[in-house]
Motif scaffolding. Structure first.
Motif, short mmCIF file in Angstrom:
data_model
loop_
_atom_site.label_atom_id
_atom_site.label_comp_id
_atom_site.label_asym_id
_atom_site.label_seq_id
_atom_site.Cartn_x
_atom_site.Cartn_y
_atom_site.Cartn_z
N HIS A 159 78.38 14.48 7.37
CA HIS A 159 79.02 14.71 8.66
C HIS A 159 78.80 13.48 9.53
CE1 HIS A 159 80.34 16.75 12.32
NE2 HIS A 159 79.26 16.27 12.91
N ALA A 160 79.90 12.90 10.00
CA ALA A 160 79.82 11.74 10.89
C ALA A 160 79.74 12.21 12.34
CB ALA A 160 81.04 10.84 10.69
N TRP A 161 78.79 11.66 13.10
CA TRP A 161 78.61 12.14 14.47
C TRP A 161 78.26 11.00 15.43
CZ3 TRP A 161 74.09 11.98 17.51
CH2 TRP A 161 72.96 11.43 16.87
N PHE A 162 78.60 11.20 16.67
CA PHE A 162 78.15 10.38 17.80
C PHE A 162 77.82 11.33 18.94
CE2 PHE A 162 80.51 6.64 16.02
CZ PHE A 162 79.47 5.73 16.08
N ALA A 163 76.84 11.00 19.73
CA ALA A 163 76.59 11.76 20.96
C ALA A 163 77.65 11.37 21.98
CB ALA A 163 75.20 11.46 21.50
N PRO A 164 78.16 12.32 22.76
CA PRO A 164 79.16 11.98 23.78
C PRO A 164 78.61 10.96 24.78
CG PRO A 164 78.99 14.36 23.47
CD PRO A 164 77.85 13.75 22.72
N PHE A 165 79.44 9.99 25.12
CA PHE A 165 79.11 9.00 26.15
C PHE A 165 77.80 8.28 25.86
CE2 PHE A 165 81.19 12.70 28.23
CZ PHE A 165 82.43 12.13 28.44
N GLU A 166 77.60 7.87 24.61
CA GLU A 166 76.35 7.21 24.26
C GLU A 166 76.11 5.94 25.06
OE1 GLU A 166 75.48 6.43 20.20
OE2 GLU A 166 75.46 8.55 19.62
N GLY A 167 77.19 5.23 25.36
CA GLY A 167 77.05 3.99 26.10
C GLY A 167 76.53 4.19 27.51
N LEU A 168 76.68 5.40 28.02
CA LEU A 168 76.24 5.69 29.39
C LEU A 168 74.95 6.49 29.44
CD1 LEU A 168 79.71 6.74 30.86
CD2 LEU A 168 78.63 4.49 30.99
N THR A 169 74.48 6.97 28.29
CA THR A 169 73.31 7.87 28.30
C THR A 169 72.10 7.31 27.57
OG1 THR A 169 74.18 8.99 26.33
CG2 THR A 169 74.76 9.92 28.49
N GLY A 170 72.12 6.01 27.27
CA GLY A 170 70.95 5.40 26.66
C GLY A 170 71.06 5.10 25.20
N GLY A 171 72.24 5.34 24.59
CA GLY A 171 72.46 4.97 23.20
C GLY A 171 71.83 5.91 22.19
N ARG A 172 71.73 5.43 20.96
CA ARG A 172 71.30 6.23 19.82
C ARG A 172 69.88 6.80 19.97
NH1 ARG A 172 69.63 9.00 16.41
NH2 ARG A 172 69.87 8.91 14.15
N VAL A 173 68.99 6.07 20.67
CA VAL A 173 67.59 6.50 20.74
C VAL A 173 67.27 7.28 22.01
CG1 VAL A 173 66.83 4.59 19.29
CG2 VAL A 173 66.91 4.28 21.78
N SER A 174 68.27 7.58 22.80
CA SER A 174 68.04 8.32 24.04
C SER A 174 67.65 9.76 23.74
CB SER A 174 69.28 8.31 24.92
OG SER A 174 70.30 9.10 24.34
N ASN A 175 67.01 10.40 24.70
CA ASN A 175 66.65 11.81 24.54
C ASN A 175 67.90 12.67 24.34
OD1 ASN A 175 63.91 11.31 24.81
ND2 ASN A 175 63.93 11.62 27.04
N ALA A 234 70.80 11.73 22.93
CA ALA A 234 71.33 11.55 21.58
C ALA A 234 70.47 12.28 20.56
CB ALA A 234 71.39 10.06 21.24
N ARG A 235 69.16 12.25 20.76
CA ARG A 235 68.27 12.96 19.83
C ARG A 235 68.48 14.47 19.91
NH1 ARG A 235 62.90 9.26 21.11
NH2 ARG A 235 63.46 7.52 19.73
N ALA A 236 68.74 14.96 21.11
CA ALA A 236 69.02 16.40 21.26
C ALA A 236 70.32 16.77 20.56
CB ALA A 236 69.09 16.76 22.74
N VAL A 237 71.34 15.90 20.68
CA VAL A 237 72.61 16.13 19.99
C VAL A 237 72.40 16.11 18.48
CG1 VAL A 237 74.90 15.18 19.52
CG2 VAL A 237 74.04 15.25 21.87
N GLU A 238 71.57 15.19 18.02
CA GLU A 238 71.30 15.11 16.58
C GLU A 238 70.60 16.37 16.07
OE1 GLU A 238 69.53 11.93 13.33
OE2 GLU A 238 68.92 11.77 15.43
N ARG A 239 69.65 16.86 16.82
CA ARG A 239 68.96 18.10 16.41
C ARG A 239 69.94 19.27 16.37
NH1 ARG A 239 64.92 15.99 19.87
NH2 ARG A 239 65.64 17.32 21.59
N GLU A 240 70.81 19.36 17.37
CA GLU A 240 71.80 20.44 17.40
C GLU A 240 72.77 20.31 16.22
OE1 GLU A 240 75.41 22.04 20.26
OE2 GLU A 240 73.80 20.84 21.12
N THR A 241 73.17 19.07 15.91
CA THR A 241 74.07 18.83 14.79
C THR A 241 73.41 19.21 13.47
OG1 THR A 241 75.09 17.00 16.02
CG2 THR A 241 75.53 17.11 13.65
N ALA A 242 72.14 18.87 13.32
CA ALA A 242 71.40 19.22 12.11
C ALA A 242 71.32 20.74 11.94
CB ALA A 242 70.01 18.60 12.15
#
Length: 275
Positions: A172-188, A190-198
């Motif tokens: 599954h390919a994923w990106f957190a919404p508005f990553e450029g404005l919310t701190g990128g891949r390592v932001s809290n 993005a990590r929350a989105v990743e956990r929800e996606t998992a």
């Protein structure tokens, strides 16, 4: 649900020959019966249509005889508009799988309207297998890009039926919404989105056989992930769900439409069902 009846649509081209070979090979493996359908365009004079109709039937009989699998089969040659006739036959019949070959490239014209193959895929209510490669053996490596939809689930489920001994990879390919404005891949965020996606991935796959590897999460675009997976995994079958992301002018999801237009390998396309 097993596959007991296969419909193979052919225009007597080399592309359709590959669909014919794959369809009969699958039928022999699954113990299914086969219907081979070809539609003769009836816009020509009647004598010409009748002559081509007779030649088409003889060519199909010879092609089926040459395959020689001993599969129960029937040959159907009809007159009319190829697209509307094919769709009517597909949707009104009792087939479990429709097998078609790759469309003939028509240059600029392809950008103006759907091809016959795209029309059948987008308007079919049945499972469709788009065949690109020669059928030298059973499918050995199945790649499934999934979006956690019922259509993607059905694609994996049916691919297991067609290729029970194959190696499967689901991602599954994923990106957190508005990553450029919310701190990128390592932001809290993005990590929350990743956990929800998992968690979604686990829930979506819970009814699939436990022997399958888990869905892999890839932090990249849909197009990039497919290109990389095609290179690294080298599948001989893609299992995809239709209408799972943005809609294209074909009526398919934009991702499915793009790979149907330019298939990198054989593609199994599912419409979706209750999970």
């Amino acid at each position: 649900m097993s596959i007991n009846s296969i419909l193979i649509a052919t225009d007597l081209s080399e592309r359709s020959d590959r669909a014919l070979q794959r369809g009969f090979r699958l039928a022999a493996e699954l113990g299914a019966k086969v219907s081979v359908i070809s539609v003769v365009d009836d816009t020509a004079p009647d004598w010409m249509v009748a002559e081509f109709e007779e030649k088409s039937r003889k060519l199909l009989e010879a092609a089926v005889s040459a395959i020689g699998t001993g599969v129960e089969n029937e040959i159907i040659v009809k007159r009319g508009d190829p697209i509307s006739q094919l769709i009517e036959i597909v949707n009104s019949g009792d087939c479990d799988l429709v097998v078609v070959g790759k469309h003939r490239a028509r240059g600029l014209f392809d950008g103006l309207r759907p091809t016959t193959v795209e029309s059948v895929v987008s308007r079919s209510l049945k499972l469709v297998l788009l065949v690109v490669e020669p059928a030298h053996g059973p499918y050995g490596r199945v790649l499934a890009p999934v979006s956690f939809s019922p259509a993607c689930y059905q694609a994996v489920e049916k691919a297991l039926c067609l290729a029970p001994e194959a190696t499967f990879r689901m991602y599954h390919a994923w990106f957190a919404p508005f990553e450029g404005l919310t701190g990128g891949r390592v932001s809290n965020f993005a990590r929350a989105v990743e956990r929800e996606t998992a968690a979604q991935a686990v829930s979506w796959a819970e009814k699939l056989p436990a022997s399958l590897e888990k869905v892999v999460l890839l932090h990249e675009s849909v197009g990039e992930s497919l290109s990389r997976e095609m290179r690294s995994f080298s599948p001989d079958l893609l299992a995809v769900g239709a209408n799972t992301r943005g809609v294209s002018f074909t009526g398919l999801g934009s991702f499915t439409a793009s790979i149907v237009r330019d298939p990198p390998t054989d593609i199994l396309i599912a419409r979706g069902a209750e999970m």
